[in-house]
Every structure is written in C-alpha cells, then in structure tokens.
Design a protein around this motif. Structure first.
Motif, PDB file in Angstrom:
ATOM      1  N   LEU A  78      -5.595  -2.878  -8.935  1.00 57.10           N
ATOM      2  CA  LEU A  78      -7.040  -3.422  -8.731  1.00 57.10           C
ATOM      3  C   LEU A  78      -7.003  -4.241  -8.579  1.00 57.10           C
ATOM      4  O   LEU A  78      -7.793  -5.273  -8.359  1.00 57.10           O
ATOM      5  CB  LEU A  78      -8.175  -2.307  -9.655  1.00 57.10           C
ATOM      6  N   ASN A  79      -6.904  -5.498 -10.042  1.00 58.77           N
ATOM      7  CA  ASN A  79      -6.547  -6.122 -10.386  1.00 58.77           C
ATOM      8  C   ASN A  79      -5.810  -7.719  -9.534  1.00 58.77           C
ATOM      9  O   ASN A  79      -5.558  -8.863  -9.666  1.00 58.77           O
ATOM     10  CB  ASN A  79      -6.181  -6.718 -11.686  1.00 58.77           C
ATOM     11  N   GLU A  80      -5.420  -7.033  -9.061  1.00 59.82           N
ATOM     12  CA  GLU A  80      -4.520  -7.423  -8.113  1.00 59.82           C
ATOM     13  C   GLU A  80      -4.989  -8.081  -6.465  1.00 59.82           C
ATOM     14  O   GLU A  80      -5.676  -7.465  -5.429  1.00 59.82           O
ATOM     15  CB  GLU A  80      -3.099  -7.095  -7.202  1.00 59.82           C
ATOM     16  N   ASN A  81      -5.000  -9.491  -6.469  1.00 59.60           N
ATOM     17  CA  ASN A  81      -6.409  -9.968  -5.443  1.00 59.60           C
ATOM     18  C   ASN A  81      -5.778 -10.349  -3.714  1.00 59.60           C
ATOM     19  O   ASN A  81      -6.497 -10.907  -2.959  1.00 59.60           O
ATOM     20  CB  ASN A  81      -7.198 -11.305  -5.923  1.00 59.60           C
ATOM     21  N   LYS A 116      -0.358   7.973 -18.275  1.00 58.34           N
ATOM     22  CA  LYS A 116      -0.405   6.194 -19.408  1.00 58.34           C
ATOM     23  C   LYS A 116       0.268   5.455 -18.707  1.00 58.34           C
ATOM     24  O   LYS A 116      -0.052   4.198 -18.460  1.00 58.34           O
ATOM     25  CB  LYS A 116       0.214   6.691 -20.185  1.00 58.34           C
ATOM     26  N   ALA A 117       1.176   6.281 -17.110  1.00 60.70           N
ATOM     27  CA  ALA A 117       2.037   5.418 -16.426  1.00 60.70           C
ATOM     28  C   ALA A 117       1.011   4.954 -15.375  1.00 60.70           C
ATOM     29  O   ALA A 117       0.726   4.484 -14.736  1.00 60.70           O
ATOM     30  CB  ALA A 117       3.266   5.499 -15.937  1.00 60.70           C
ATOM     31  N   SER A 118      -0.170   5.681 -14.185  1.00 57.83           N
ATOM     32  CA  SER A 118      -0.164   6.257 -13.167  1.00 57.83           C
ATOM     33  C   SER A 118      -1.776   5.117 -13.884  1.00 57.83           C
ATOM     34  O   SER A 118      -2.059   4.366 -13.009  1.00 57.83           O
ATOM     35  CB  SER A 118      -0.282   7.284 -13.397  1.00 57.83           C
ATOM     36  N   GLU A 119      -2.338   5.515 -14.667  1.00 55.19           N
ATOM     37  CA  GLU A 119      -3.398   4.549 -15.566  1.00 55.19           C
ATOM     38  C   GLU A 119      -2.938   2.755 -15.373  1.00 55.19           C
ATOM     39  O   GLU A 119      -3.841   2.038 -14.768  1.00 55.19           O
ATOM     40  CB  GLU A 119      -3.965   4.769 -16.416  1.00 55.19           C
ATOM     41  N   TYR A 120      -2.046   2.481 -15.488  1.00 60.62           N
ATOM     42  CA  TYR A 120      -1.333   0.691 -15.555  1.00 60.62           C
ATOM     43  C   TYR A 120      -1.046   1.111 -14.381  1.00 60.62           C
ATOM     44  O   TYR A 120      -1.592  -0.150 -14.052  1.00 60.62           O
ATOM     45  CB  TYR A 120       0.079   1.132 -16.917  1.00 60.62           C
ATOM     46  N   LEU A 121      -0.321   1.390 -13.525  1.00 60.01           N
ATOM     47  CA  LEU A 121      -0.537   1.119 -12.160  1.00 60.01           C
ATOM     48  C   LEU A 121      -2.032   1.195 -11.203  1.00 60.01           C
ATOM     49  O   LEU A 121      -2.321   0.139 -10.388  1.00 60.01           O
ATOM     50  CB  LEU A 121       0.386   2.362 -11.627  1.00 60.01           C
ATOM     51  N   ALA A 122      -2.807   2.181 -11.557  1.00 57.92           N
ATOM     52  CA  ALA A 122      -4.088   1.626 -11.004  1.00 57.92           C
ATOM     53  C   ALA A 122      -4.607  -0.025 -11.511  1.00 57.92           C
ATOM     54  O   ALA A 122      -5.597  -0.607 -10.710  1.00 57.92           O
ATOM     55  CB  ALA A 122      -4.995   2.970 -11.643  1.00 57.92           C
ATOM     56  N   LEU A 123      -4.567   0.067 -12.636  1.00 55.62           N
ATOM     57  CA  LEU A 123      -5.753  -1.022 -13.059  1.00 55.62           C
ATOM     58  C   LEU A 123      -5.268  -2.527 -12.668  1.00 55.62           C
ATOM     59  O   LEU A 123      -5.459  -3.096 -11.814  1.00 55.62           O
ATOM     60  CB  LEU A 123      -5.983  -0.708 -14.645  1.00 55.62           C
ATOM     61  N   LYS A 124      -3.677  -2.045 -12.511  1.00 52.57           N
ATOM     62  CA  LYS A 124      -2.777  -3.334 -11.765  1.00 52.57           C
ATOM     63  C   LYS A 124      -3.560  -3.597 -10.910  1.00 52.57           C
ATOM     64  O   LYS A 124      -3.554  -4.611 -10.632  1.00 52.57           O
ATOM     65  CB  LYS A 124      -1.199  -3.305 -12.796  1.00 52.57           C
ATOM     66  N   GLU A 180     -10.070   3.660  -8.156  1.00 49.55           N
ATOM     67  CA  GLU A 180     -10.673   2.805  -8.768  1.00 49.55           C
ATOM     68  C   GLU A 180     -11.334   3.932 -10.003  1.00 49.55           C
ATOM     69  O   GLU A 180     -12.153   3.367 -11.044  1.00 49.55           O
ATOM     70  CB  GLU A 180     -11.774   3.162  -7.922  1.00 49.55           C
ATOM     71  N   THR A 181     -10.597   6.028  -9.645  1.00 48.72           N
ATOM     72  CA  THR A 181     -11.325   6.664 -10.715  1.00 48.72           C
ATOM     73  C   THR A 181     -10.726   5.935 -12.142  1.00 48.72           C
ATOM     74  O   THR A 181     -11.528   6.110 -13.785  1.00 48.72           O
ATOM     75  CB  THR A 181     -10.625   8.089 -10.248  1.00 48.72           C
ATOM     76  N   ASN A 233       1.065  -1.193  -0.044  1.00 49.18           N
ATOM     77  CA  ASN A 233      -0.079   0.150   0.151  1.00 49.18           C
ATOM     78  C   ASN A 233       0.764   1.234  -0.093  1.00 49.18           C
ATOM     79  O   ASN A 233       0.223   1.831  -0.842  1.00 49.18           O
ATOM     80  CB  ASN A 233      -0.859   0.005   1.091  1.00 49.18           C
ATOM     81  N   GLU A 234       1.842   1.437   0.874  1.00 47.68           N
ATOM     82  CA  GLU A 234       2.694   2.481   0.814  1.00 47.68           C
ATOM     83  C   GLU A 234       3.534   2.640  -0.128  1.00 47.68           C
ATOM     84  O   GLU A 234       3.445   3.558  -1.715  1.00 47.68           O
ATOM     85  CB  GLU A 234       3.689   2.254   1.745  1.00 47.68           C
ATOM     86  N   VAL A 235       4.224   1.556  -1.162  1.00 49.06           N
ATOM     87  CA  VAL A 235       4.598   1.958  -2.376  1.00 49.06           C
ATOM     88  C   VAL A 235       3.927   2.431  -3.486  1.00 49.06           C
ATOM     89  O   VAL A 235       4.050   3.398  -3.982  1.00 49.06           O
ATOM     90  CB  VAL A 235       5.581   0.737  -3.237  1.00 49.06           C
ATOM     91  N   THR A 236       2.666   1.320  -3.669  1.00 44.06           N
ATOM     92  CA  THR A 236       1.401   2.016  -4.440  1.00 44.06           C
ATOM     93  C   THR A 236       1.038   3.521  -3.904  1.00 44.06           C
ATOM     94  O   THR A 236       0.953   3.879  -5.093  1.00 44.06           O
ATOM     95  CB  THR A 236      -0.136   1.130  -3.917  1.00 44.06           C
TER      96      THR A 236
END
Length: 429
Positions: A267-270, A257-265, A283-284, A240-243
C-alpha cells in the motif's frame, strides 16, 4: 491404432494456456507448432492427462516413444536443449538418491559410538558427496551460457528439493533461503517456467518450517518479502499477480504478521497501481489495524435484537464488542458462528457483546441463519456491496474484529478458538 488428441500447453505465471492441439494419425504421429511468445517450458499432454515437459526455446523438437505418460519410453531425437534436459532428468534423481544415502551414513558415522572413530570411511563419504555435487555442477557448467536449460535446471532443483532439505539436510537451509531471495520474479524465464507458483510457495513453506521460533520466522519472511519486490515494481502485471497470490498464501497459513507486513508494504508502494479488489483486501490491514477506531454501525430495520434494542454499535454498553462478518452461504461460517452462539453466555458474562453482520442476500436466508442466535444480527442484503462491509474493508467470511468500549480495535481473531482463548486469558475473573 486408435487416434489420440495431443495438446501443447505452457505457463504464464500462475496460469496455463493452450498453445496448439492436434490428433495423432493411424501410426500415432502428430505435429504441433509454437512461437517465440511461448519461450520457456511447455508440456505435451494426451488423453491420459500425464504431461511430458519440454523446453520451448525456438528449436525444432522431435520425440519418439510409446506414450507421453511413460517418460521412460521417450527419446528426444532432435532439439539440443531438450536432449540436455532429458539427460539431466534421468541422471539427477540417481545423484540425489546417492547423496541422501551418503548423508545418512555420514550422520551415522559422526553420531554413533560404533563408527565415529572410523576416520577413513568418514573421509571417503565426504569425498564422494563432493564428487556427486561436482559432477552435477560440471554438467550445468558445460551448457551454453545463453541456453534456457542452463538457467532452468538449478531453479528446478531449488524448488523441488525444499522438503528434503527441511527434513534431512537442514545445514543447507540458509543457502536455500538465500537462493530463493536472489530469484528475480520479473524475469520472463521464471514467469514462463512452470516454477513461478512453486518458487513462491516453497520459499515461504521453508521459512515457516525452518525450525526457528515463529517470531524469528516472521523476521525472515519480512526480509524475503522485501527481496521479492525489489524487481517486481518494474512490472505492474506480475507485481499484482505475486502480491495477490502471496497475500492469499500467508492468510491461508495464518501467518498474519507476515500478511500485514506485506499489505502495508504494498500500500505504501507508489510506483505500481493495485487492482481494485486486491487494494481492498490489503487496505483492511491499514484502516482496520489494531489500535484504530472502527466505524460505527447503524442498525437498520433488518436487525434482530434478542435482548435490549439499540440504534447503533456505539450505544452498546459492554466493555468489549466482537463484530463478526458471516453468511449462511459460507461453509466456514456455518461451523464458526454457531460455536459463537454456544460460547455467548460465557463471553457475555465476561463483558463481551457479539454483533453479527450477515452478508446474506435475501430475507429468508438471513432469518433462517440467525433465528436461534442469542446476539444482535443485522443484514442489508447487499452482500459485498453493503456499507458496513465496505466500511470495515471485509473481503472474506468469517471475519472478526474485537473492539473495546471506545470502538478501538483490540484484536482481529482468526478463529472462534482464538477469541475464546483471549476471553479466558484477559477476562478471567
């Protein structure tokens, strides 16, 4: 001698904390304690606020000198790892200076017609460069395999030489990026080193300033993001701290584009649970992604309609609507939203309507802020807890969404300037 207050502090990831403190006696002596939980790098700091870094590996440390803020006067009397650290800290800057000087001469002898035929000096330069590198490596190799300083020194060098490599030693960029990608951010040694933030920041600064076109730089950032999180999933706190830090870093540098890639990655990490506020920020990028349909907005009684009154966002007949989230208490909004007002006639004539959703908390502030704006302005006085703010997953101001007539998200402008450029490019008559 005047007594002084001495503190010993250390690092936990992005934060520092106090280990212990003491006052010097009449002769300037002091004694501090630390525990095994403080394993890593710490720093002594006195009233002059100039730190002296020390290795906290469990050994007793004894130092002597005139002042902590004058490292040239400091001598490590006891503590092997700290003595090695002191030796390297004194010798390595000289090696780096010499190496940079030889690199300059090497380029001169290779590029200048006055020198490029002189093969003997070129060979000597190459050999001296290698000797300097071998000397440093020999020192590192001589350290005990289980010593903290043996791990720490190469990482310290990695993060501290990034700007020099980007400017003067560009041939080293690929290996430097590779070294950053090999770092394990779940490693407690890194977390406690004081280099945690620098490792993240300098890694992505180098990717951004490596000389590649931005699209290729984005591809490299995606690879780096993937490599960083391989080990981080094993530690939810550091995950969480690094994210949080990396997402904020990419946003501040407009690397969307990089922040969007990070966000989606993420959010898909279970395997890890995201903190609530961080999850909302990320989530935005999923819910409010380009191509998705934005939620409708019902206009309440606290809405200004300078022209035609409508009940909801979907009633607006313009070809495009830009929804702007801002507030009177937001310094950037005080600059950007009035600029939108100045451009409103131009945008509106091109088919764009503007809707401002204010995050103000009281009627007077809201009215004073929007009274002269020529576009629809609405507010529910609930700041971050309002329905519209939460429906759009807004976490900062100003935030903008450009929608088409079907409320499909066309663009998420990062500035008024970008939005104005879009109008000029796509809607020019």
């Amino acid at each position: 001698m005047k007594k002084d207050s001495i503190k010993l502090e250390s690092f936990n990831g992005l934060k520092t904390y106090l280990i212990s403190k003491a006052s010097t006696d009449d002769k300037g002596n002091f004694k501090l304690q630390y525990s095994s939980a403080d394993y890593g790098v710490g720093y002594l700091i006195s009233s002059d606020n100039k730190p002296l870094f020390v290795i906290l590996n469990g050994e007793d440390i004894e130092i002597k000198g005139v002042a902590l803020g004058l490292p040239e006067t400091i001598k490590i009397l006891k503590g092997k790892e700290n003595q090695w650290f002191e030796q390297y800290a004194k010798e390595q800057p000289k090696r780096e200076q010499a190496l940079n000087a030889w690199l300059y001469l090497e380029k001169l002898y290779k590029a200048d017609s006055l020198f490029f035929l002189q093969t003997k000096p070129q060979k000597a330069i190459k050999e001296e460069k290698q000797r300097i590198k071998d000397e440093e490596q020999a020192f590192i190799d001589s350290l005990p395999i289980d010593s903290y300083v043996k791990w720490f020194l190469p990482i310290r060098k990695l993060v501290s030489t990034v700007s020099i490599i980007a400017q003067y030693r560009t041939e080293e960029i690929p290996n430097t990026i590779r070294a950053f990608r090999e770092l394990d951010y779940s490693d407690v040694r890194l977390y406690k080193s004081g280099l945690f933030k620098e490792a993240i920041d300098n890694h992505f600064w180098l990717l951004e300033n490596s000389g590649k076109p931005l699209d290729l730089a984005y591809d490299e950032m995606k690879i780096s993001i993937d490599s960083m999180f391989i080990n981080l999933v094993s530690d939810e706190k550091i995950f969480n701290e690094v994210t949080d830090h990396l997402f904020d870093l990419l946003e501040r540098h407009s690397l969307f584009k990089a922040s969007e890639y990070l966000a989606l990655k993420i959010l898909n990490e279970n395997s890890c649970t995201l903190e609530a506020d961080l999850a909302k920020q990320l989530e935005t990028y999923r819910t409010m992604a380009k191509g998705n349909i934005a939620p409708d907005i019902v206009f309440n009684e606290n809405t200004f309609f300078p022209a035609v009154k409508v009940d909801k966002l979907s009633d607006i007949s313009n070809e495009y609507v830009i929804v702007v989230f801002g507030a009177s208490w937001c310094p950037k909004c005080q600059e950007e939203v009035p600029n939108i007002a100045k451009l409103y006639d131009k945008w509106n004539q091109s088919g764009v309507e503007v809707v401002l959703v204010s995050l103000d908390e009281n009627k007077d502030s809201f009215h004073e802020f929007v009274k002269d704006f020529p576009f629809i302005s609405t507010c529910d006085y609930q700041k971050w807890d309002g329905k519209i703010v939460n429906d759009y997953y807004v976490f900062s101001t100003p935030t903008m969404f450009l929608l088409d007539g079907d409320r499909k998200i066309v663009l998420r402008p990062n500035s008024v300037k970008q939005m104005d450029a879009w109008v000029d490019w796509y809607l020019k008559k």
